[in-house]
Design an enzyme around this catalytic site. Structure first.
Site, mmCIF file in Angstrom:
data_model
loop_
_atom_site.group_PDB
_atom_site.id
_atom_site.type_symbol
_atom_site.label_atom_id
_atom_site.label_comp_id
_atom_site.label_asym_id
_atom_site.label_seq_id
_atom_site.Cartn_x
_atom_site.Cartn_y
_atom_site.Cartn_z
ATOM 1 N N LYS A 76 47.547 -14.929 45.094
ATOM 2 C CA LYS A 76 47.026 -14.460 46.373
ATOM 3 C C LYS A 76 47.619 -15.340 47.473
ATOM 4 O O LYS A 76 47.710 -16.568 47.297
ATOM 5 C CB LYS A 76 45.495 -14.554 46.367
ATOM 6 C CG LYS A 76 44.829 -14.025 47.634
ATOM 7 C CD LYS A 76 43.300 -14.055 47.517
ATOM 8 C CE LYS A 76 42.611 -13.467 48.735
ATOM 9 N NZ LYS A 76 41.142 -13.471 48.634
ATOM 10 N N SER A 151 38.704 -8.977 49.363
ATOM 11 C CA SER A 151 39.910 -9.239 50.094
ATOM 12 C C SER A 151 41.141 -9.483 49.227
ATOM 13 O O SER A 151 42.255 -9.439 49.727
ATOM 14 C CB SER A 151 39.702 -10.478 50.988
ATOM 15 O OG SER A 151 39.520 -11.632 50.180
ATOM 16 N N SER A 175 35.270 -11.015 46.672
ATOM 17 C CA SER A 175 36.681 -10.634 46.789
ATOM 18 C C SER A 175 37.506 -10.653 45.517
ATOM 19 O O SER A 175 38.662 -10.231 45.529
ATOM 20 C CB SER A 175 37.373 -11.516 47.818
ATOM 21 O OG SER A 175 37.060 -11.045 49.099
HETATM 22 N N1 GLN Z 1 33.533 -8.881 51.991
HETATM 23 C C1 GLN Z 1 33.123 -10.228 52.158
HETATM 24 C C2 GLN Z 1 33.557 -10.732 53.509
HETATM 25 O O1 GLN Z 1 34.152 -10.002 54.184
HETATM 26 C C3 GLN Z 1 33.665 -11.103 51.055
HETATM 27 C C4 GLN Z 1 35.101 -11.422 51.177
HETATM 28 C C5 GLN Z 1 35.531 -12.473 50.202
HETATM 29 O O2 GLN Z 1 34.935 -12.626 49.137
HETATM 30 N N2 GLN Z 1 36.543 -13.231 50.572
HETATM 31 O O3 GLN Z 1 33.304 -11.820 53.883
#
Ligand code: GLN
Length: 489
Positions: A76, A151, A175
């Site tokens: 990532k 994400s 995410s």
């Molecule tokens: N959807 C959550 C956010 O927008 C989690 C994102 C994540 O785990 N990085 O913060």
């Protein structure tokens, strides 16, 4: 080669069926061929990947190969990679060449895994759909009109389309689990502190945790074992001993107590998703598990608490990106204030700006008690819910996300996006480990089952997922367009 497990690939490399250079080239060719349609990579590292593969081949030839030597992977683009752009999906870091490796990257380099490239992601890991990246939307390989989740959607998509055998990800509020669920692959977010955060670009430091994606629990076990462990460069990393996650994959599930939180099966859950999850739970009964209904009464409060705490922490973490030290710098500023305002204003996307504003407000002197402190209190209540549940059960199961993958652009308001984190976010607030494994489809799209474990129970969770994958083949499904056997290549 691209449908084999890590242990099969390692055996082939050792026997000389093909070299690491050939294997790495095979995946690079697939990326080259398919990724224009998917957009799962921000940076493809052809040259470095082949150099690393060459070094791995020498190690294999010398008889020094480990379990992962020569098997390529993707990272990532939130993990710093020495000498390579590390963008976090943001215009702000589009020109940022990391000067060192994240501990996760370093450990996997030492294990001899060539890096194919850096995967696309929501900007600074803020999002649940992978639509907020500066580098464009990532497409779900099961339906190119749909999102892969976020994400870490680039990593999940790359694995689902078999553009890499395994990949890293991070999970602040879901995410890893959510994109794994939406793309039909396996992903695990370990206990907070299990994996070092050093060199992982910070979003919300008390929630962020690195983890892995693969097609199976067996592959995730090997990867997680490699990246786990105390790191003196991360004071929040845990000294807890790291077990051999592969050693217990075949333990029996006889007598396993599975808790089903009633709050995870209520209003808002898509009927098809509920059915796939319930069918998987029936399968666990056949494997010897006992099902117990539990309650996590503060589930509804997790979202508002998270969406105060995460923005508060991000507003602090992202303050370092001011156009002075590194990253984007605006042209011809009038004065210092103009320099700060325009550098940040021009380089951050809408969602990131929204969160910085919310976080700064929540931390401001007049509102700190009303929002941040209150949210921290709720965080404790949410953790206590899990603590009570784990007095009665070994693991908790439920859906990962209320719906299957949505169409690109379908979710336009931020609140409804935040609500889709309902089943994942509480796990991060409590610092618990969670994973997703594919258990079927609804609306012709993949559905994941979430397993939530007690602190440091990753070995048990991987065992539970592996046992299911021994009696099912959902994890082996490849989206038609990316499967040579179905005429996709
Ligand atoms: N959807 C959550 C956010 O927008 C989690 C994102 C994540 O785990 N990085 O913060």
């Amino acid at each position: 080669m691209h449908t084999k497990s890590l242990s099969e690939l390692a055996a082939d490399l050792k026997s000389g069926a093909y070299s690491s250079v050939e294997l790495t080239q095979h995946f690079l060719d697939r990326i080259n061929h398919y990724d224009a349609a998917l957009n799962s990579f921000i940076t493809v590292m052809d040259e470095q990947a082949l150099q690393m593969a060459n070094a791995a081949d020498e190690q294999i030839a010398a008889g020094n190969a480990g379990a992962l030597t020569g098997i390529p992977l993707a990272h990532k683009d939130i993990f710093c990679t020495d000498g390579v752009r590390t963008s976090a999906g943001s215009k702000m870091l589009d020109n940022f060449i990391a000067p060192y490796n994240a501990t996760v990257v370093e450990k996997l380099n030492v294990a001899g895994m060539p890096i194919l490239g850096k995967t696309n992601m929501d900007e600074f890991a803020m999002g649940s759909s992978n639509e907020s990246s500066f580098y464009g939307v990532v497409k779900n390989p099961w339906d190119l009109e749909r999102v892969p989740g976020g994400s870490s959607g680039g990593s999940a998509t790359a694995i689902a389309a078999r553009l890499a055998p395994v990949a890293t990800g991070t999970d602040t509020g879901g995410s890893i689990r959510q994109p794994a669920s939406l793309t039909g692959i396996t992903g695990i977010k370990p206990t907070y502190g299990r994996v070092s955060r050093f060199g992982m670009i910070a979003y919300a430091s008390s929630l962020d945790q690195g983890g892995v994606f693969g097609t199976s629990a067996e592959d995730c076990a090997l990867m997680l074992g490699t990246i786990s462990g105390f790191d003196e460069k991360d004071s929040t990393s845990s000294e807890q001993a790291v077990p051999d996650f592969s050693a217990t994959l075949n333990d029996s599930l006889q007598g396993l107590k599975i808790g089903l939180p009633k709050e995870y099966f209520g209003e808002g859950l898509d009927a098809g998703v509920a059915k796939a999850v319930e069918t998987a739970i029936e399968e666990y009964k056949k494997l010897g598990a006992e099902i117990i209904e539990i309650s996590l009464p503060n589930t509804q409060l997790a979202i508002p608490a998270y969406y105060v705490i995460a923005p508060a922490e991000c507003s602090s973490n992202l303050s370092r990106l001011d156009g002075v030290r590194y990253g984007y710098r605006c042209k011809n500023p009038k004065d210092l204030t103009d320099h700060y305002m325009r550098s940040r204003g021009e380089a951050f996307g809408t969602e990131v700006k929204r969160r910085i504003m919310v976080g700064t407000y929540a931390l401001s002197a007049g509102y700190y008690d009303a929002y941040y402190l209150k949210a921290q209190k709720i965080r404790r209540l949410v953790s206590d819910d899990f603590k009570k549940a784990f007095d009665k059960v070994d693991v908790i199961m439920g859906p990962v996300a209320p719906k299957t993958a949505l169409k690109i652009g379908e979710q336009s308001d931020p609140i409804s996006m935040y609500l889709s984190d309902i089943y994942t976010i509480a796990v991060n607030l409590a610092g618990l480990p969670g994973m997703s494994l594919p258990v079927g489809t609804a609306n012709n799209l993949p559905v994941g089952l979430q397993i939530i474990g007690n602190y440091f129970a990753e070995a048990k969770m991987l065992n539970i997922a592996h046992q299911y994958q021994q009696v099912s083949d959902h994890h082996q499904q490849v989206p038609t367009a990316f499967d040579a056997a179905k005429g996709g290549e």
